[in-house]
Design an enzyme around this catalytic site. Structure first.
Site, mmCIF file in Angstrom:
data_model
loop_
_atom_site.group_PDB
_atom_site.id
_atom_site.type_symbol
_atom_site.label_atom_id
_atom_site.label_comp_id
_atom_site.label_asym_id
_atom_site.label_seq_id
_atom_site.Cartn_x
_atom_site.Cartn_y
_atom_site.Cartn_z
ATOM 1 N N SER A 74 0.836 -1.201 0.000
ATOM 2 C CA SER A 74 0.000 0.000 0.000
ATOM 3 C C SER A 74 0.875 1.258 0.000
ATOM 4 O O SER A 74 1.883 1.313 0.722
ATOM 5 C CB SER A 74 -0.863 0.046 1.272
ATOM 6 N N TYR A 133 -9.860 4.111 -16.158
ATOM 7 C CA TYR A 133 -9.870 4.727 -14.815
ATOM 8 C C TYR A 133 -11.271 5.252 -14.480
ATOM 9 O O TYR A 133 -11.681 5.289 -13.322
ATOM 10 C CB TYR A 133 -8.816 5.834 -14.730
ATOM 11 N N LYS A 165 -11.511 11.384 -8.230
ATOM 12 C CA LYS A 165 -10.252 12.086 -7.914
ATOM 13 C C LYS A 165 -10.364 13.577 -8.239
ATOM 14 O O LYS A 165 -9.759 14.409 -7.556
ATOM 15 C CB LYS A 165 -9.079 11.458 -8.687
ATOM 16 N N THR A 203 -0.301 -1.949 -6.756
ATOM 17 C CA THR A 203 -0.835 -2.194 -5.410
ATOM 18 C C THR A 203 -2.128 -2.994 -5.565
ATOM 19 O O THR A 203 -2.592 -3.206 -6.686
ATOM 20 C CB THR A 203 -1.175 -0.861 -4.708
ATOM 21 N N SER A 230 -5.195 -2.092 -5.002
ATOM 22 C CA SER A 230 -6.228 -1.306 -5.706
ATOM 23 C C SER A 230 -5.923 -1.213 -7.195
ATOM 24 O O SER A 230 -6.819 -1.315 -8.028
ATOM 25 C CB SER A 230 -6.288 0.116 -5.159
HETATM 26 P P1 NAP Z 1 -4.250 -0.052 -1.600
HETATM 27 O O1 NAP Z 1 -3.053 -0.598 -0.980
HETATM 28 O O2 NAP Z 1 -5.281 -1.031 -2.083
HETATM 29 O O3 NAP Z 1 -4.899 1.034 -0.659
HETATM 30 C C1 NAP Z 1 -6.236 1.468 -0.787
HETATM 31 C C2 NAP Z 1 -6.794 1.465 0.601
HETATM 32 O O4 NAP Z 1 -8.127 1.997 0.631
HETATM 33 C C3 NAP Z 1 -6.886 0.041 1.164
HETATM 34 O O5 NAP Z 1 -6.278 0.020 2.429
HETATM 35 C C4 NAP Z 1 -8.372 -0.167 1.258
HETATM 36 O O6 NAP Z 1 -8.736 -1.079 2.259
HETATM 37 C C5 NAP Z 1 -8.799 1.229 1.628
HETATM 38 N N1 NAP Z 1 -10.254 1.385 1.601
HETATM 39 C C6 NAP Z 1 -11.124 1.178 0.587
HETATM 40 N N2 NAP Z 1 -12.384 1.382 1.006
HETATM 41 C C7 NAP Z 1 -12.297 1.750 2.323
HETATM 42 C C8 NAP Z 1 -13.243 2.079 3.314
HETATM 43 N N3 NAP Z 1 -14.561 2.107 3.056
HETATM 44 N N4 NAP Z 1 -12.799 2.389 4.560
HETATM 45 C C9 NAP Z 1 -11.483 2.366 4.859
HETATM 46 N N5 NAP Z 1 -10.533 2.039 3.957
HETATM 47 C C10 NAP Z 1 -10.940 1.742 2.702
HETATM 48 O O7 NAP Z 1 -3.885 0.791 -2.917
HETATM 49 P P2 NAP Z 1 -3.010 2.099 -3.103
HETATM 50 O O8 NAP Z 1 -2.654 2.117 -4.542
HETATM 51 O O9 NAP Z 1 -1.964 2.183 -2.061
HETATM 52 O O10 NAP Z 1 -4.079 3.261 -2.902
HETATM 53 C C11 NAP Z 1 -3.916 4.292 -1.942
HETATM 54 C C12 NAP Z 1 -4.344 5.624 -2.544
HETATM 55 O O11 NAP Z 1 -3.410 5.985 -3.548
HETATM 56 C C13 NAP Z 1 -5.700 5.601 -3.207
HETATM 57 O O12 NAP Z 1 -6.354 6.836 -2.976
HETATM 58 C C14 NAP Z 1 -5.333 5.499 -4.677
HETATM 59 O O13 NAP Z 1 -6.359 5.969 -5.535
HETATM 60 C C15 NAP Z 1 -4.123 6.373 -4.693
HETATM 61 N N6 NAP Z 1 -3.251 6.240 -5.863
HETATM 62 C C16 NAP Z 1 -2.774 5.043 -6.219
HETATM 63 C C17 NAP Z 1 -1.972 4.937 -7.334
HETATM 64 C C18 NAP Z 1 -1.447 3.600 -7.790
HETATM 65 O O14 NAP Z 1 -1.073 3.485 -8.963
HETATM 66 N N7 NAP Z 1 -1.381 2.601 -6.942
HETATM 67 C C19 NAP Z 1 -1.632 6.085 -8.067
HETATM 68 C C20 NAP Z 1 -2.128 7.313 -7.641
HETATM 69 C C21 NAP Z 1 -2.937 7.385 -6.542
HETATM 70 P P3 NAP Z 1 -9.186 -2.586 1.827
HETATM 71 O O15 NAP Z 1 -8.291 -3.052 0.752
HETATM 72 O O16 NAP Z 1 -9.086 -3.311 3.084
HETATM 73 O O17 NAP Z 1 -10.598 -2.424 1.305
#
Ligand code: NAP
Length: 255
Positions: free
Chosen positions: A19, A155, A162, A193, A195
């Site tokens: 994450s 997306y 976003k 990740t 997500s």
């Molecule tokens: P991640 O590890 O899957 O993290 C997403 C988190 O959101 C998980 O811990 C998930 O928990 C949590 N979540 C979802 N619904 C929720 C709820 N109702 N209550 C509490 N927690 C909740 O993926 P990540 O890529 O690190 O994402 C983190 C952030 O970075 C997100 O905002 C994502 O859009 C952003 N981001 C990611 C990327 C990328 O390429 N990875 C790029 C730009 C921005 P569960 O899995 O337990 O549901």
């Protein structure tokens, strides 16, 4: 002296070691912050408690951000333990799989509501509660992506969420600035990740960034963590309402 010594940071959105919230937590802890980590529910508890145990003085708490009672209960518990926050890092997003798998025009009313609620409104709800625990002022940050500004294949509704999140950053910055609280977003390049795996053809997005970005490589989660340290620390004391790209420069490209 470490940049965040004696600071308390609430980091929301760890599901595993991949994450982005984990990279942020590691970087904040390296700079001396005391961590409060949150995870969504019972299914993630054991993993996140193990992660918390690896950081000095870190605690782990459950909070489903789609539930107002759980948000209230988290902050009531922090307040009852007299925790004063200096930093909030919100790293949470969710959209229904089917809405990332078909044309955007087919997004359902319910799919739109869920994506906007969990991925954008939750930051507003959590920022309001966290501000009440920041009597000395503080720094809030959330995670966004280029899909807020440009059409990125598959997306879809997450891009709309976003965009709402980035606008919320600006409105929150205006509201909370007079209380000494800064609000910013980090726009990370694509990182593999849990997500990200929900986005169809995600590996081709990774390949394109590595081939075309000015730095000719993908984003390392540690770079997102270091940028979070900058935003959480006094080094960024003059910056609020901003979206800072940590994406190897990919966002500057035209055709
Ligand atoms: P991640 O590890 O899957 O993290 C997403 C988190 O959101 C998980 O811990 C998930 O928990 C949590 N979540 C979802 N619904 C929720 C709820 N109702 N209550 C509490 N927690 C909740 O993926 P990540 O890529 O690190 O994402 C983190 C952030 O970075 C997100 O905002 C994502 O859009 C952003 N981001 C990611 C990327 C990328 O390429 N990875 C790029 C730009 C921005 P569960 O899995 O337990 O549901």
């Amino acid at each position: 002296m470490p940049l965040l010594e004696n600071r308390n940071a609430l980091v929301m959105g760890i599901v595993n070691r991949w994450s982005l919230a984990h990279a942020i937590a590691a970087a904040l802890a390296r700079e001396g912050a005391r961590l409060h980590l949150t995870y969504q529910g019972e299914r993630q508890r054991e993993t996140v408690e193990q992660i918390a145990a690896a950081f000095p003085q870190a605690r782990a708490w459950a909070c489903d951000v789609s539930n107002d009672e759980q948000i209230a209960s988290l902050f009531a518990r922090l307040q009852s333990e007299k925790v004063e926050l200096d930093c909030l890092a919100h790293s949470i997003a969710f959209a229904q799989r089917e809405d990332l798998d078909r044309a955007f025009e087919l997004t359902s009313r319910e799919g739109f509501r869920i994506a906007l609620d969990v991925s954008a409104y939750s930051f507003v709800a959590v920022a309001r509660a966290a501000a009440a625990l920041m009597p000395r002022g503080g720094s809030m940050l959330t995670l966004t992506y280029l899909g807020a500004q440009r059409v990125i294949r598959n997306y879809n509704v997450m891009g709309v969420a976003k965009a709402a999140l980035e606008a919320s950053v600006r409105y929150l910055a205006a509201d909370l600035g007079p209380r000494g609280i800064r609000v910013n977003a980090l726009s990370a390049g694509p990182v593999k990740t849990a997500s990200a795996r929900g986005i169809r053809d995600f590996s081709s997005i990774l390949d394109q960034v590595a081939q075309r970005a000015p730095l000719r490589r993908n984003t390392d989660p540690g770079e997102v963590g270091d940028a979070a340290v900058f935003l959480a620390s006094d080094l960024s004391r003059g910056i609020t309402g901003e979206v800072l790209y940590v994406d190897s420069g990919f966002h500057i490209l035209g055709i």
